[in-house]
Design a protein around this motif. Structure first.
Motif, PDB file in Angstrom:
ATOM      1  N   THR A 389      13.985 -46.528  56.227  1.00 43.75           N
ATOM      2  CA  THR A 389      13.576 -45.529  55.228  1.00 43.75           C
ATOM      3  C   THR A 389      14.564 -44.371  55.309  1.00 43.75           C
ATOM      4  OG1 THR A 389      11.275 -46.140  55.553  1.00 43.75           O
ATOM      5  CG2 THR A 389      11.670 -43.992  54.526  1.00 43.75           C
ATOM      6  N   GLU A 390      14.965 -43.895  54.134  1.00 45.32           N
ATOM      7  CA  GLU A 390      15.936 -42.809  54.073  1.00 45.32           C
ATOM      8  C   GLU A 390      15.215 -41.592  53.472  1.00 45.32           C
ATOM      9  OE1 GLU A 390      19.673 -44.273  52.389  1.00 45.32           O
ATOM     10  OE2 GLU A 390      19.774 -42.372  51.311  1.00 45.32           O
ATOM     11  N   VAL A 391      14.993 -40.572  54.275  1.00 46.86           N
ATOM     12  CA  VAL A 391      14.252 -39.399  53.780  1.00 46.86           C
ATOM     13  C   VAL A 391      15.245 -38.305  53.405  1.00 46.86           C
ATOM     14  CG1 VAL A 391      12.422 -37.716  54.263  1.00 46.86           C
ATOM     15  CG2 VAL A 391      12.330 -39.989  55.313  1.00 46.86           C
ATOM     16  N   ARG A 392      15.137 -37.819  52.172  1.00 45.56           N
ATOM     17  CA  ARG A 392      16.050 -36.772  51.689  1.00 45.56           C
ATOM     18  C   ARG A 392      15.291 -35.456  51.482  1.00 45.56           C
ATOM     19  NH1 ARG A 392      20.053 -39.888  47.535  1.00 45.56           N
ATOM     20  NH2 ARG A 392      20.337 -41.744  48.808  1.00 45.56           N
ATOM     21  N   GLU A 393      16.033 -34.424  51.116  1.00 43.35           N
ATOM     22  CA  GLU A 393      15.490 -33.068  50.916  1.00 43.35           C
ATOM     23  C   GLU A 393      14.943 -32.506  52.228  1.00 43.35           C
ATOM     24  OE1 GLU A 393      15.792 -31.152  48.238  1.00 43.35           O
ATOM     25  OE2 GLU A 393      16.812 -32.744  47.145  1.00 43.35           O
ATOM     26  N   LEU A 394      15.797 -32.562  53.258  1.00 40.89           N
ATOM     27  CA  LEU A 394      15.357 -32.177  54.603  1.00 40.89           C
ATOM     28  C   LEU A 394      15.102 -30.683  54.742  1.00 40.89           C
ATOM     29  CD1 LEU A 394      17.593 -34.482  56.820  1.00 40.89           C
ATOM     30  CD2 LEU A 394      15.437 -34.960  55.651  1.00 40.89           C
ATOM     31  N   ARG A 395      15.557 -29.887  53.755  1.00 39.44           N
ATOM     32  CA  ARG A 395      15.322 -28.433  53.841  1.00 39.44           C
ATOM     33  C   ARG A 395      13.829 -28.136  53.987  1.00 39.44           C
ATOM     34  NH1 ARG A 395      14.098 -26.821  48.283  1.00 39.44           N
ATOM     35  NH2 ARG A 395      14.197 -28.758  47.106  1.00 39.44           N
ATOM     36  N   HIS A 396      12.969 -28.988  53.410  1.00 38.21           N
ATOM     37  CA  HIS A 396      11.527 -28.757  53.557  1.00 38.21           C
ATOM     38  C   HIS A 396      11.112 -28.942  55.016  1.00 38.21           C
ATOM     39  CE1 HIS A 396      10.798 -28.471  49.294  1.00 38.21           C
ATOM     40  NE2 HIS A 396      11.435 -29.600  49.080  1.00 38.21           N
ATOM     41  N   ILE A 397      11.573 -30.039  55.623  1.00 36.13           N
ATOM     42  CA  ILE A 397      11.183 -30.348  57.005  1.00 36.13           C
ATOM     43  C   ILE A 397      11.709 -29.263  57.952  1.00 36.13           C
ATOM     44  CG2 ILE A 397      11.460 -32.045  58.873  1.00 36.13           C
ATOM     45  CD1 ILE A 397      11.554 -34.234  56.735  1.00 36.13           C
ATOM     46  N   ASP A 398      12.925 -28.765  57.677  1.00 38.04           N
ATOM     47  CA  ASP A 398      13.544 -27.759  58.552  1.00 38.04           C
ATOM     48  C   ASP A 398      12.803 -26.427  58.521  1.00 38.04           C
ATOM     49  OD1 ASP A 398      15.423 -29.595  59.238  1.00 38.04           O
ATOM     50  OD2 ASP A 398      16.926 -28.900  57.787  1.00 38.04           O
ATOM     51  N   ARG A 399      11.954 -26.214  57.518  1.00 43.23           N
ATOM     52  CA  ARG A 399      11.170 -24.972  57.471  1.00 43.23           C
ATOM     53  C   ARG A 399      10.165 -24.931  58.619  1.00 43.23           C
ATOM     54  NH1 ARG A 399       7.836 -24.397  52.569  1.00 43.23           N
ATOM     55  NH2 ARG A 399       7.116 -22.696  53.885  1.00 43.23           N
ATOM     56  N   GLY A 400       9.695 -26.112  59.059  1.00 50.58           N
ATOM     57  CA  GLY A 400       8.564 -26.084  59.983  1.00 50.58           C
ATOM     58  C   GLY A 400       8.620 -26.979  61.202  1.00 50.58           C
ATOM     59  N   TYR A 401       9.649 -27.809  61.342  1.00 56.21           N
ATOM     60  CA  TYR A 401       9.721 -28.686  62.529  1.00 56.21           C
ATOM     61  C   TYR A 401      11.036 -28.470  63.252  1.00 56.21           C
ATOM     62  CZ  TYR A 401       5.685 -31.240  60.785  1.00 56.21           C
ATOM     63  OH  TYR A 401       4.425 -31.568  60.352  1.00 56.21           O
ATOM     64  N   ILE A 402      10.963 -28.185  64.541  1.00 51.87           N
ATOM     65  CA  ILE A 402      12.161 -28.077  65.367  1.00 51.87           C
ATOM     66  C   ILE A 402      12.515 -29.487  65.827  1.00 51.87           C
ATOM     67  CG2 ILE A 402      13.040 -27.290  67.623  1.00 51.87           C
ATOM     68  CD1 ILE A 402      12.703 -24.807  66.205  1.00 51.87           C
ATOM     69  N   ASP A 403      13.678 -29.939  65.484  1.00 51.23           N
ATOM     70  CA  ASP A 403      14.230 -31.200  65.962  1.00 51.23           C
ATOM     71  C   ASP A 403      13.239 -32.374  65.922  1.00 51.23           C
ATOM     72  OD1 ASP A 403      16.221 -32.832  66.797  1.00 51.23           O
ATOM     73  OD2 ASP A 403      16.140 -32.269  68.912  1.00 51.23           O
TER      74      ASP A 403
END
Ligand code: UD1
Length: 432
Positions: A389-403
């Protein structure tokens, strides 16, 4: 631009450590505006998160000096001049609106852009304004901004919230600490992040009782001073790793997780057959061979958290039977369902309820994060999908998950974060 590539099929095993709570730290940083004496130091801060960067930049834009190092933020708000929050920062993150109450209490004036809607539905601030008005603030709304004045002084009053809004409770609570007299907030939000804010403010010299219940009483004081405080662990991050362990039938210990903040999730996971052990220094989760289907409804705390709605849907997708999931907190929080469907999920939506067919095989494909938690949920779905699975638009994830990727990898997931290679054909198209 980057993407996450996750290949399903690995059982997660090992230990991860919870970070400080994003949703607790944001109002703590806003509340630091209230400290007219001494510096504020906040520890256990996930300083790498985009939302933490946004709120600290917002304070800096007001003329407040902020230092960040490792997991600590130091704020010097003894003197600052600006009372206007820049649109560029507020439009990135709705929680920026929590500077409104502190600015009115400290400076008697604030101009803040209206936060606007977002991917999970319309998010008005009427309850924030209604509560602050009850304390004596006056507002003008126009040209996309809310401008607040305190003509004389904030005065304590009884405030009843029509909805137990987390942000409104925080804004009113912060403003009331410097109001003259006693304020009561009735139907206040009870989230652990509210209790954490009240503990922080009390350590600064405020007099707050009842935080964590629907009735909060605040006796105003003349000033607040800086303090040294350590923020609570992130219950939504913890919940995400608990679900990751269960869906992969793995065995994971989440260090520093506070189980008392996650009772609804723990009970629901146990009903689904997952083994959850509440330990002194964390939570241990082992996935069963067979996950039972179950119905869940999101509610304000202590009900099931809306922020875990999309992650728990992945556990329902892995269950042996059909489950229902009803969203009652936000009006439009099923955007991720379309992405799950691209992976082969069979989910029917009827109004605010999703009917989820379990045990239907998921297959890896390209998907897009539509919001922060939905992004994490897609990564979870990738952990149990066939192929990659290829997940895009990572800017959302980077708002709330560290690594998120590093942590899942350390537990044995086949997962990478890589550059999104550009498609030469699409590039040529956009040039023409
Ligand atoms: C906070 C959390 C968010 C979480 C949400 C609900 C932070 C930074 N964010 O958001 O992750 O999903 O709580 O647990 O802590 N509402 C009104 N009028 C208002 C305020 C809210 O109608 O003045 C409505 C909203 O549209 C929504 C509901 O109340 O439907 C809950 O919103 P609220 O509790 O305010 O959420 P946030 O504080 O924005």
């Amino acid at each position: 631009m980057e993407k996450i590539m996750v290949t399903g099929g690995s059982k997660l095993q090992g230990t991860v450590k919870a970070h400080g709570s994003k949703n607790a730290i944001l109002p703590l940083i806003s509340a630091s505006i209230l400290a007219s004496r001494n510096q504020v130091s906040i520890r256990n801060v996930p300083t790498g998160l985009e939302d933490v960067t946004t709120i600290t930049q917002l304070l800096q834009s007001l003329g407040i000096h902020v230092d960040m190092s490792d997991d600590m933020v130091t704020i010097h708000a003894e003197k600052f001049d600006s009372t206007e929050a820049p649109y560029e920062l507020v439009c990135k993150m709705r929680a920026s609106v929590t500077v409104l109450g502190p600015l009115l209490a400290r400076k008697k004036y604030a101009r803040v852009p209206l936060p606007g809607g977002c991917a999970i539905g319309s998010r008005p601030i009427d309850q924030h304004l209604k509560g602050l008005e009850a304390l004596g603030a006056e507002f003008k709304i126009g040209h996309g901004y809310v401008e607040g004045f305190v003509p004389t002084q904030l005065r304590g009053n009884n405030v009843y919230l029509d909805i137990p809004s987390v942000g409104a409770t925080q804004n009113i609570l912060m403003a009331a600490t410097l109001a003259k007299g006693v304020t009561t907030i009735v139907n206040a939000a009870c989230e652990p992040e509210i209790q954490d804010l009240a503990n922080f403010l009390n350590q600064m010299g405020a007099r707050i009782e009842g935080a964590g219940t629907p009735f909060i009483t605040i006796e105003g004081v003349d000033f607040l001073r800086g303090t040294d405080y350590s923020v609570i662990p992130d219950r939504i991050e913890v919940g995400t790793y608990m679900i990751a362990a269960a869906i992969t039938r793995g065995d994971v210990f989440i260090e520093q997780a506070k189980s008392k903040h996650l009772t609804s999730l723990i009970v629901k996971m146990r009903e689904m057959g997952v083994t959850v052990l509440e330990c002194e220094n964390g939570i241990h989760v082992s996935g069963p061979d067979e996950i039972k289907p179950i119905d869940i409804k999101t509610l304000p705390y202590p009900g099931f958290p809306t922020d875990l709605q999309s992650p728990i849907m992945v556990l329902q997708l892995a269950a042996n039977g059909t489950s229902m999931l009803t969203e009652t907190v936000f009006e439009d929080r099923f955007m991720h369902v379309e992405e799950f469907r691209r992976m082969g999920a069979n989910i029917k939506i009827n109004g605010q309820t999703a009917l989820i067919e379990g045990n239907h095989p998921l297959s890896g494909t390209q998907v897009m994060a539509t919001d922060l938690r939905a992004g994490a949920a897609l990564v979870l779905a990738g952990l149990i999908a066939e192929g990659t699975t290829e997940v895009r638009e990572l800017r959302h994830i980077d708002r709330g998950y560290i690594d998120l990727v590093g942590n899942l990898k350390s537990l044995g997931a086949k997962i990478e974060r890589t550059k999104l290679e550009s498609n030469p054909f699409l590039q040529q198209e956009s040039l023409s």
